[in-house]
Design a protein around this motif. Structure first.
Motif, PDB file in Angstrom:
ATOM      1  N   GLY A   1       0.859  -1.179   0.000  1.00  0.00           N
ATOM      2  CA  GLY A   1       0.000   0.000   0.000  1.00  0.00           C
ATOM      3  C   GLY A   1       0.889   1.221   0.000  1.00  0.00           C
ATOM      4  O   GLY A   1       1.603   1.452   0.977  1.00  0.00           O
ATOM      5  N   LEU A   2       0.893   1.998  -1.077  1.00  0.00           N
ATOM      6  CA  LEU A   2       1.874   3.070  -1.216  1.00  0.00           C
ATOM      7  C   LEU A   2       1.686   4.192  -0.197  1.00  0.00           C
ATOM      8  O   LEU A   2       2.662   4.718   0.318  1.00  0.00           O
ATOM      9  CB  LEU A   2       1.836   3.632  -2.637  1.00  0.00           C
ATOM     10  CG  LEU A   2       2.283   2.646  -3.721  1.00  0.00           C
ATOM     11  CD1 LEU A   2       2.244   3.314  -5.087  1.00  0.00           C
ATOM     12  CD2 LEU A   2       3.675   2.123  -3.431  1.00  0.00           C
ATOM     13  N   GLN A   3       0.459   4.575   0.106  1.00  0.00           N
ATOM     14  CA  GLN A   3       0.240   5.655   1.056  1.00  0.00           C
ATOM     15  C   GLN A   3       0.523   5.216   2.501  1.00  0.00           C
ATOM     16  O   GLN A   3       0.967   5.999   3.315  1.00  0.00           O
ATOM     17  CB  GLN A   3      -1.193   6.195   0.952  1.00  0.00           C
ATOM     18  CG  GLN A   3      -1.448   7.000  -0.301  1.00  0.00           C
ATOM     19  CD  GLN A   3      -1.696   6.145  -1.546  1.00  0.00           C
ATOM     20  OE1 GLN A   3      -1.659   4.927  -1.519  1.00  0.00           O
ATOM     21  NE2 GLN A   3      -1.926   6.806  -2.667  1.00  0.00           N
ATOM     22  N   SER A   4       0.276   3.949   2.819  1.00  0.00           N
ATOM     23  CA  SER A   4       0.442   3.472   4.198  1.00  0.00           C
ATOM     24  C   SER A   4       1.790   2.807   4.446  1.00  0.00           C
ATOM     25  O   SER A   4       2.159   2.577   5.583  1.00  0.00           O
ATOM     26  CB  SER A   4      -0.662   2.471   4.529  1.00  0.00           C
ATOM     27  OG  SER A   4      -0.536   1.327   3.710  1.00  0.00           O
ATOM     28  N   LYS A   5       2.496   2.444   3.393  1.00  0.00           N
ATOM     29  CA  LYS A   5       3.781   1.736   3.493  1.00  0.00           C
ATOM     30  C   LYS A   5       3.642   0.339   4.095  1.00  0.00           C
ATOM     31  O   LYS A   5       4.616  -0.259   4.527  1.00  0.00           O
ATOM     32  CB  LYS A   5       4.817   2.546   4.274  1.00  0.00           C
ATOM     33  CG  LYS A   5       5.087   3.908   3.699  1.00  0.00           C
ATOM     34  CD  LYS A   5       5.703   3.833   2.339  1.00  0.00           C
ATOM     35  CE  LYS A   5       6.036   5.224   1.833  1.00  0.00           C
ATOM     36  NZ  LYS A   5       6.200   5.292   0.429  1.00  0.00           N
ATOM     37  N   ILE A   6       2.427  -0.199   4.140  1.00  0.00           N
ATOM     38  CA  ILE A   6       2.205  -1.567   4.601  1.00  0.00           C
ATOM     39  C   ILE A   6       2.437  -2.501   3.428  1.00  0.00           C
ATOM     40  O   ILE A   6       2.004  -2.220   2.310  1.00  0.00           O
ATOM     41  CB  ILE A   6       0.768  -1.724   5.142  1.00  0.00           C
ATOM     42  CG1 ILE A   6       0.585  -0.864   6.389  1.00  0.00           C
ATOM     43  CG2 ILE A   6       0.451  -3.184   5.442  1.00  0.00           C
ATOM     44  CD1 ILE A   6      -0.843  -0.791   6.871  1.00  0.00           C
ATOM     45  N   SER A   7       3.106  -3.623   3.683  1.00  0.00           N
ATOM     46  CA  SER A   7       3.320  -4.582   2.604  1.00  0.00           C
ATOM     47  C   SER A   7       3.175  -6.010   3.114  1.00  0.00           C
ATOM     48  O   SER A   7       3.376  -6.281   4.296  1.00  0.00           O
ATOM     49  CB  SER A   7       4.688  -4.384   1.945  1.00  0.00           C
ATOM     50  OG  SER A   7       5.716  -4.625   2.870  1.00  0.00           O
ATOM     51  N   VAL A   8       2.788  -6.890   2.200  1.00  0.00           N
ATOM     52  CA  VAL A   8       2.665  -8.322   2.479  1.00  0.00           C
ATOM     53  C   VAL A   8       3.236  -9.077   1.286  1.00  0.00           C
ATOM     54  O   VAL A   8       3.466  -8.500   0.223  1.00  0.00           O
ATOM     55  CB  VAL A   8       1.196  -8.750   2.731  1.00  0.00           C
ATOM     56  CG1 VAL A   8       0.634  -8.065   3.963  1.00  0.00           C
ATOM     57  CG2 VAL A   8       0.335  -8.488   1.523  1.00  0.00           C
ATOM     58  N   MET A   9       3.449 -10.382   1.479  1.00  0.00           N
ATOM     59  CA  MET A   9       3.927 -11.229   0.392  1.00  0.00           C
ATOM     60  C   MET A   9       2.934 -12.357   0.149  1.00  0.00           C
ATOM     61  O   MET A   9       2.254 -12.799   1.080  1.00  0.00           O
ATOM     62  CB  MET A   9       5.299 -11.808   0.729  1.00  0.00           C
ATOM     63  CG  MET A   9       6.386 -10.759   0.787  1.00  0.00           C
ATOM     64  SD  MET A   9       7.989 -11.445   1.215  1.00  0.00           S
ATOM     65  CE  MET A   9       8.426 -12.195  -0.331  1.00  0.00           C
TER      66      MET A   9
END
Length: 69
Positions: free
Chosen positions: A35-43
Motif C-alpha cells: 500500500g503506497l500511502q500506508s507503506k504496509i506490505s505483504v507477500m
C-alpha cells in the motif's frame, strides 16, 4: 503476471485479498503487495494468495523478481 482481487479498496479501512498467478494460472510465491500511502506490505504465500489491510483510497504496488512493471 495476473492479479485477481476479491475486494475494491474504497472507504476508510478495507481488507484486500487476492491471488497472483502467471497467465497459465501457476501461483506466484513471494510477490510483494504494498500500500503506497500506508507503506504496509505483504507477500504472497505458496498458493499466490495474499491479504492486506489498507486505509482510505490507496494505490497498491505489486512487484516480483524477474517481472517487469
Amino acid at each position: 503476471m495476473l492479479l485477481l482481487l476479491s475486494d475494491m479498496v474504497m472507504g476508510q479501512t478495507e481488507i484486500l485479498s487476492g491471488r497472483i498467478t502467471t497467465t497459465d494460472r501457476t501461483p506466484l510465491v513471494g510477490v510483494t503487495i504494498q500500500g503506497l500511502q500506508s507503506k504496509i506490505s505483504v507477500m504472497t504465500d505458496e498458493h499466490g494468495a495474499f491479504t492486506i489491510s489498507l486505509k482510505g483510497d490507496t494505490t497498491i504496488k505489486v512487484s516480483a523478481v524477474g517481472y517487469n512493471n
